[in-house]
Every structure is written in C-alpha cells, then in structure tokens.
Enzyme design. Sequence first.
Site, PDB file in Angstrom:
ATOM      1  N   ALA A 196       0.859  -1.187   0.000  1.00 19.90           N
ATOM      2  CA  ALA A 196       0.000   0.000   0.000  1.00 19.90           C
ATOM      3  C   ALA A 196       0.884   1.222   0.000  1.00 19.90           C
ATOM      4  CB  ALA A 196      -0.918   0.003   1.215  1.00 19.90           C
ATOM      5  N   THR A 197       1.134   1.729  -1.181  1.00 14.32           N
ATOM      6  CA  THR A 197       2.126   2.792  -1.360  1.00 14.32           C
ATOM      7  C   THR A 197       1.645   3.716  -2.471  1.00 14.32           C
ATOM      8  OG1 THR A 197       3.895   1.269  -0.715  1.00 14.32           O
ATOM      9  CG2 THR A 197       4.554   3.238  -1.921  1.00 14.32           C
ATOM     10  N   VAL A 198       2.029   4.986  -2.387  1.00 13.08           N
ATOM     11  CA  VAL A 198       1.786   5.917  -3.483  1.00 13.08           C
ATOM     12  C   VAL A 198       3.121   6.486  -3.942  1.00 13.08           C
ATOM     13  CG1 VAL A 198      -0.548   6.536  -2.791  1.00 13.08           C
ATOM     14  CG2 VAL A 198       1.378   7.836  -1.873  1.00 13.08           C
ATOM     15  N   ARG A 243      -4.054   2.243 -11.897  1.00 14.23           N
ATOM     16  CA  ARG A 243      -4.743   2.969 -10.839  1.00 14.23           C
ATOM     17  C   ARG A 243      -5.417   4.188 -11.453  1.00 14.23           C
ATOM     18  NH1 ARG A 243      -1.131   2.650  -5.312  1.00 14.23           N
ATOM     19  NH2 ARG A 243      -0.979   0.390  -5.245  1.00 14.23           N
TER      20      ARG A 243
END
Length: 512
Positions: free
Chosen positions: A331-333, A505
């Site tokens: 879970a990373t941006v 995404r």
Amino acid sequence: MLADNVVAASQPLAARAGIAMLEQGGNAVDAAIAAAAALTVVEPVMNGLGGDAQVLLWDGADVVGLNGCGKSPAAWSAQRFSQHARMPDLGWESVIVPGAVAAWADLSARYGRLPFDALLVPAIRYAHDGFLVSPVIARQWKIHADRLKEQPGFAAAFMPGGRAPKAGERFRFPALGRSLERIAATRGRDFYEGEIAAAVLADAVRHGAAVSADDLAGHRSEWLSPLAGRYRGLDVYQMPPPAQGLAVLSALGIMQHFDLGPGQDAVLRAHVQIEAMKMAFSDVYAHVADAAWMRDLPSALLDPEYLRSRAGHIDPARAAAHAPCPLPRHATVYLAAADRDGMVVSFIQSNYHGFGSGVVVPGTGVSLHNRGSGFTLEADHPNSVAGGKKPFHTTVPALLMREGRPWGALGVVGADMQPQGQVQIISALADLDSNPQAALDMPRWRIDQEGGIRLEAAAASQIGEGLMARGHRVVRMPPGNIDFGGAQCIIRVGDGYAGASDGSRDGSAVGT
C-alpha cells in the site's frame, strides 16, 4: 503530458494540488509536498499521516536523498515477539515511528519556496469538504475494510455507516483535516511533540504498545547520499539500505552484459530481466537491513566484477533456481514533480500494507503504518527485530541522470514489485527508446513467492509460451489485477518534460 512543469501522481486531485503550488510561484518540492499531503486524504488506503516517505531530488547541483522513515520503539526486542512465528502485521505491535510528516517539513525548510502552511491547503480542503471516491480506490478500500474493521479506531474512521464508501460517494474526514491544520501551523512538530503526539501516545498506552514520547520526539529525517549505478548511458540513483534500491542497481548491473535492444527477441529480454532480478533479490533479502547492522557494504554487492560474474551464471535458454523473494501485501503511493528551473523530485509515501496496521488514533484521523512487520525474527539475520532500528524497507523512488543533467524521475508501487517494475521500465526507456507512457503501459511480469512468474493479462501470448519453454512456471493474471503496481514517470524532453501515469490505478500527469 508535455509541459514546462509537470506533476505525476497516483490520484488526479493530488496531482492538481501539486500544480496549484507551481501556479502560485512554488517549485517542484512545494508541488511534491502538496501532492503528498493531498494523497493522505484522497488515497487513504495506500498512505496516511502515520506512514513514511523516501525522496530523491536534483537540487540544481547534486542528487540528494531524504529518508523519512522511522525506527522501531526503543523498548522492542526479540524477546517481545518470542511467542510469534513471524512479525505481526496488524495492530499496535506492527507500528514503528512514522516519518512522513517530518519529511514534508524538512523538505520544505531546505528547498521550498512557499510557506509550509500553504502547501497543506488543498489537503485540508479535501478533508473538510470531502472528495468523490474514485473506482479503483473504492475497490481497494472495500477489500481492506472487510479485513481491518475490528482493528482499533478503524471502522469509526473509514467505514461511515458501517461500510466502505462506494465509487462516486463523497467522503469527508474532518478529524484528519484538523490534524493537518495543526501540522501546518507547527511545521509538523505537533505530530511528534504536541496534541497529535499526545493522542497517539494515549492510544498506545490503552493497547499496551511500546511507542513512547521519547520515540516520537526523538525522530529525525535523515539526509543521505544515494546509491548510484550506470545503465546504457543513464546514471540511476536509488535509496541506500535499509531500502531495497540496491535490487534495482544489482539487476541492471547484471543486465548490462546482455544485448536487450529493439532487435532482440522479446522472450529473451524478459528471461534475462527475470533471472537478473532473481539474483538481485537473493542478495538483497540476505544482506540488506538498517545500514548500521549490515555485515556487507552495498559497494561489495554492486561491485562491477561481482555483477559481471553473476551475469555469467545466466543461461539464455533455461531458468535457474535463484532464491525467490517474499510477496508481501502493499500500500504505497508514488509521485514525481519537475519544474521549469530544472528541479526534479522523486517521492514515495507508504502505509506499507493497505491502511497499514489498521490502527486509527481516535479524534486525529492518523492511520498508523505497519512497517514493523518488515523485520524478521531470525536471530542471526542483519534485519532481525531490535529496539531503535529501521526495518528492511520496500519503498524505492528512482532518479535518472544523463550527461550530468537530471533526465527523469520514476517510481512503481507494490512492495517487491517496486524494483521489478523499475527494472522493466528503465530497460524500456534505455534499451528500446520508449517514450514514458509506452514504457509504463508495457505489460509487466512479477516474480512470485514460489519463484514462479506472474504475467499481466495484456502480455503477448508468445512471451508466456517462450518463458515456459525456458522452464519458468508462468501464470497469466486476470485483467484488472493490481499485483503489477501503478507507476508514474517524468522524463526531460527538450527544454520541458513528458509526464506519464499508467492505467492500473487512477493516476494522472498534470502540467502547466
């Protein structure tokens, strides 16, 4: 997106927040911080105030790294987790000190043009007024909400009306907005020593956690010199240990000894990349940890002769059994920003797993990451759990230089997919001369935890067949699968930039 100034981010509202700073006279650092802050609101599955960040940037004279990742609580020890088969990945026992907020403040103080509080205005507005949840984020939100609804504070914060918000619904988070306001007014110190810190510590005490006031107040970002390697005329910069950037440089250093140009067979290209990546992971997972605890220096693992010898063990016709890498959830941006004055920022921010630990501190909107699960319980491993130590870290922004000038910024999200995706995209840029959008859109492969190969649905059938003929165990994933990571990339074009975001995404590149 072709423009003089570009921000590429995993959510369009965040990219727009960054561009707004450039339109107000800010620079790429201001834009990156504004986008990062906005992402904690509009993409809360992947990152939050209780997460961490890592940054590479060209400041006009040099490539600079900022490690915005915290350490484990000083009271942690192997004995504390002796009843566990592996490190916990949920709840307070997976929480270490978050570093993202301090990283924003420190970046702004050293390189920003605009006042720090101005950078958080878009994020504060989205938190108070709300935003419309996009389809991809809504889908991820539901998956993780069902998994985490029993964790402390989670349902009250992220399941209004008892469920995750649906695509197109407005989500408001005023508690997070108030925390962002305190962070803006104190240049981030409230998070570590003020009202927010007090709320975090009170919740830690309620749940028997080890995080202390000294742990929070003592946190500092770390300015450092990045690692660098050369590939086809590009100087590729990565974060040093405990981040896994060494895996990218190792794989590229091995691939350097093969012809992977446009005239080469596509199956051979994929096979060589995969075998090089397996070798890189076997070294990284055995040796990389908090730099103070590593037995082998990164320079030894990146020695050109060592990488040449590793390349000699790749059989172009057969897959080999190199140690596979684990496949944690992710879970990373990632975001990149570049301005007309030549400043380029490569910025990654993370909760680790979806919504991190699942813990949300009441009244603050602070969702805490679970980066402590990055430690191992192997007693003799350099990454074994201990107090006051940084765990092995999956987040790795990349910055590319050519002929002494910044050429690009690149990042891929998804735990161990990050180096795998970077290797494939850098090869497309350098070996095939692909434009950034084509490089991001090219179907990707991923090594799974059993050493098999996952292929993106759009990959040509001959790639899968050719890899199987070489002995790889190949599984083609269904359309819409996000195992292959979202990515953003900005590349210099003439006297401006080309920015791109792939379609896995809701990301976008915005320019001015």
